[in-house]
Design a protein around this motif. Structure first.
Motif, PDB file in Angstrom:
ATOM      1  N   LYS A 161       0.760  -0.816  -0.210  1.00  0.00           N
ATOM      2  CA  LYS A 161       0.124   0.028  -0.221  1.00  0.00           C
ATOM      3  C   LYS A 161       0.960   1.162  -0.052  1.00  0.00           C
ATOM      4  O   LYS A 161       0.538   2.400  -0.837  1.00  0.00           O
ATOM      5  N   GLU A 162       1.906   1.268   0.369  1.00  0.00           N
ATOM      6  CA  GLU A 162       3.239   2.771   0.945  1.00  0.00           C
ATOM      7  C   GLU A 162       3.683   3.100   0.280  1.00  0.00           C
ATOM      8  O   GLU A 162       3.274   3.517  -0.589  1.00  0.00           O
ATOM      9  N   THR A 163       4.353   1.316  -0.896  1.00  0.00           N
ATOM     10  CA  THR A 163       5.205   1.656  -2.770  1.00  0.00           C
ATOM     11  C   THR A 163       3.927   2.637  -3.595  1.00  0.00           C
ATOM     12  O   THR A 163       4.422   3.644  -4.222  1.00  0.00           O
ATOM     13  N   LEU A 164       2.653   1.634  -3.672  1.00  0.00           N
ATOM     14  CA  LEU A 164       1.583   2.128  -4.486  1.00  0.00           C
ATOM     15  C   LEU A 164       1.569   3.337  -4.103  1.00  0.00           C
ATOM     16  O   LEU A 164       0.766   3.958  -5.033  1.00  0.00           O
ATOM     17  N   ALA A 165       0.814   3.718  -2.916  1.00  0.00           N
ATOM     18  CA  ALA A 165       0.474   5.114  -2.749  1.00  0.00           C
ATOM     19  C   ALA A 165       1.520   6.337  -3.382  1.00  0.00           C
ATOM     20  O   ALA A 165       1.130   7.493  -3.843  1.00  0.00           O
ATOM     21  N   LYS A 167       3.913   5.847  -6.112  1.00  0.00           N
ATOM     22  CA  LYS A 167       3.623   5.613  -6.832  1.00  0.00           C
ATOM     23  C   LYS A 167       2.493   6.759  -7.595  1.00  0.00           C
ATOM     24  O   LYS A 167       2.325   8.156  -8.556  1.00  0.00           O
ATOM     25  N   ILE A 168       0.718   6.854  -6.716  1.00  0.00           N
ATOM     26  CA  ILE A 168      -0.484   7.180  -7.165  1.00  0.00           C
ATOM     27  C   ILE A 168       0.055   8.589  -6.724  1.00  0.00           C
ATOM     28  O   ILE A 168      -0.478   9.632  -7.359  1.00  0.00           O
ATOM     29  N   HIS A 169       0.893   9.097  -5.596  1.00  0.00           N
ATOM     30  CA  HIS A 169       0.963  10.417  -4.812  1.00  0.00           C
ATOM     31  C   HIS A 169       1.731  11.019  -6.694  1.00  0.00           C
ATOM     32  O   HIS A 169       1.582  12.462  -6.342  1.00  0.00           O
ATOM     33  N   THR A 170       2.729  10.599  -7.067  1.00  0.00           N
ATOM     34  CA  THR A 170       3.722  11.545  -8.127  1.00  0.00           C
ATOM     35  C   THR A 170       2.726  12.006  -9.587  1.00  0.00           C
ATOM     36  O   THR A 170       2.729  12.871  -9.798  1.00  0.00           O
ATOM     37  N   ALA A 171       1.802  10.611  -9.662  1.00  0.00           N
ATOM     38  CA  ALA A 171       0.965  11.146 -10.733  1.00  0.00           C
ATOM     39  C   ALA A 171       0.420  11.936 -10.228  1.00  0.00           C
ATOM     40  O   ALA A 171      -0.177  12.784 -11.136  1.00  0.00           O
ATOM     41  N   GLU A 172      -0.523  12.407  -9.363  1.00  0.00           N
ATOM     42  CA  GLU A 172      -1.239  13.533  -8.361  1.00  0.00           C
ATOM     43  C   GLU A 172      -1.047  14.596  -8.321  1.00  0.00           C
ATOM     44  O   GLU A 172      -2.041  15.243  -8.992  1.00  0.00           O
ATOM     45  N   HIS A 173      -0.024  14.291  -8.155  1.00  0.00           N
ATOM     46  CA  HIS A 173       0.654  15.932  -8.054  1.00  0.00           C
ATOM     47  C   HIS A 173       1.057  16.636  -9.293  1.00  0.00           C
ATOM     48  O   HIS A 173       1.877  17.340  -9.671  1.00  0.00           O
ATOM     49  N   LYS A 174       1.132  15.598 -10.695  1.00  0.00           N
ATOM     50  CA  LYS A 174       1.289  15.935 -12.321  1.00  0.00           C
ATOM     51  C   LYS A 174      -0.321  16.716 -12.934  1.00  0.00           C
ATOM     52  O   LYS A 174      -0.178  17.059 -13.047  1.00  0.00           O
ATOM     53  N   ILE A 175      -1.257  15.504 -12.274  1.00  0.00           N
ATOM     54  CA  ILE A 175      -2.842  15.954 -13.229  1.00  0.00           C
ATOM     55  C   ILE A 175      -3.352  17.199 -12.513  1.00  0.00           C
ATOM     56  O   ILE A 175      -4.205  17.450 -12.484  1.00  0.00           O
ATOM     57  N   PHE A 176      -3.574  17.122 -11.200  1.00  0.00           N
ATOM     58  CA  PHE A 176      -3.916  17.921 -10.248  1.00  0.00           C
ATOM     59  C   PHE A 176      -3.757  19.283 -10.506  1.00  0.00           C
ATOM     60  O   PHE A 176      -4.530  20.027 -10.773  1.00  0.00           O
ATOM     61  N   PRO A 177      -2.636  19.736 -10.423  1.00  0.00           N
ATOM     62  CA  PRO A 177      -2.178  21.146 -11.061  1.00  0.00           C
ATOM     63  C   PRO A 177      -2.471  21.884 -12.765  1.00  0.00           C
ATOM     64  O   PRO A 177      -3.721  22.612 -12.602  1.00  0.00           O
ATOM     65  N   GLN A 178      -2.253  21.058 -13.092  1.00  0.00           N
ATOM     66  CA  GLN A 178      -2.363  20.831 -14.759  1.00  0.00           C
ATOM     67  C   GLN A 178      -3.861  20.990 -15.326  1.00  0.00           C
ATOM     68  O   GLN A 178      -4.615  22.019 -15.548  1.00  0.00           O
ATOM     69  N   ALA A 179      -5.169  20.217 -13.956  1.00  0.00           N
ATOM     70  CA  ALA A 179      -6.124  20.770 -14.230  1.00  0.00           C
ATOM     71  C   ALA A 179      -6.721  21.982 -13.597  1.00  0.00           C
ATOM     72  O   ALA A 179      -7.986  22.843 -14.512  1.00  0.00           O
TER      73      ALA A 179
END
Ligand SMILES: Nc1nc2ccc(CNc3ccc(C(=O)NCCCC(=O)O)cc3)cc2c(=O)[nH]1
Ligand SMILES: N[C@@H]1O[C@H](COP(=O)(O)O)[C@@H](O)[C@H]1O
Length: 199
Positions: A161-165, A167-179
């Motif tokens: 859960k930690e390693t997946l979280a 990777k997901i946070h890294t993706a979140e930090h890209k798409i949220f600002p862009q949106a």
């Protein structure tokens, strides 16, 4: 455009929004509101010289009363758009109806899969090979608003859960600002009926 970010905890997504809007003429974060005190997100706001405040839902007798205080703080600050970044209180129709089309949320799954409060754990438990994150307009029905953008994140066989979280946070930090920037720039908006993305 004037932006507020609602948080409840760490604020890594708040940090991504702060970093992405620094020096921007499109969007400026003018207010951070947390429903919990002493969370790291409030420190991040202070470090960035952004006005922050705590509106404690436990001090209110009803969700509506809590949301009236939220709405009044946002309106007084002349906020145009609101981002939910790890904000963990479900908002009622009172607030959603006032902010529909100007209120977005980031969820750590590829909606409509894995709604709810433990999306990352649920995806791992389900044994799916790909999950991800979604930015969506907020509707009364939780995690069910019109989707703005998504990013896929593969689940490795040895992922925890930690390693997946992570990777997901890294993706979140890209798409949220862009949106947020696309919304603030008027490149996207919610249609009048509230059921379609218009670009
Ligand atoms: N109306 C509306 N409001 C939201 C508030 C927060 C979030 C963030 N993601 C969240 C998704 C789920 C929950 C949740 O079920 N928490 C346990 C109950 C907490 C409580 O009693 O409030 C919280 C935030 C999304 C939404 C949304 O999609 N629609
Ligand atoms: N809504 C979810 O809650 C988490 C918040 O993390 P942070 O932004 O507080 O670090 C993120 O995974 C976000 O998708």
């Amino acid at each position: 455009k004037r932006v507020a970010v609602l948080i409840s905890g760490n604020g890594s997504n708040l940090q991504a929004l702060i970093d992405a809007t620094k020096g921007s003429t499109i969007a400026e974060i003018v207010l951070v509101i947390s429903n919990k005190d002493n969370v790291k997100g409030l420190e991040r706001a202070k470090l960035a010289n952004i006005t922050s405040m705590v509106i404690d839902h436990k001090l209110h007798n009803s969700r509506e009363s809590f949301e009236q205080q939220l709405d009044s703080a946002l309106t007084c600050a002349g906020v145009d758009f609101v981002c939910l970044a790890g904000f963990m209180r479900v908002l009622t129709g009172y607030f959603v109806s006032r902010w529909r089309g100007r209120l977005i949320n980031l969820h750590p799954s590829l909606l409509p899969a894995f709604k709810g409060a433990d999306a990352i754990g649920d995806a791992l438990a389900a044994g799916v090979r790909v999950t991800g994150c979604s930015v969506h307009f907020v509707e009364e029905s939780v995690d069910a608003g019109v989707i703005i953008s998504q990013a896929a994140v593969p689940i490795a066989i040895n992922d925890t859960k930690e390693t997946l979280a992570e990777k997901i946070h890294t993706a979140e930090h890209k798409i949220f600002p862009q949106a947020l920037l696309d919304l603030a720039a008027g490149k996207i908006r919610l249609n009048q009926e509230g059921n379609r993305l218009v670009t």
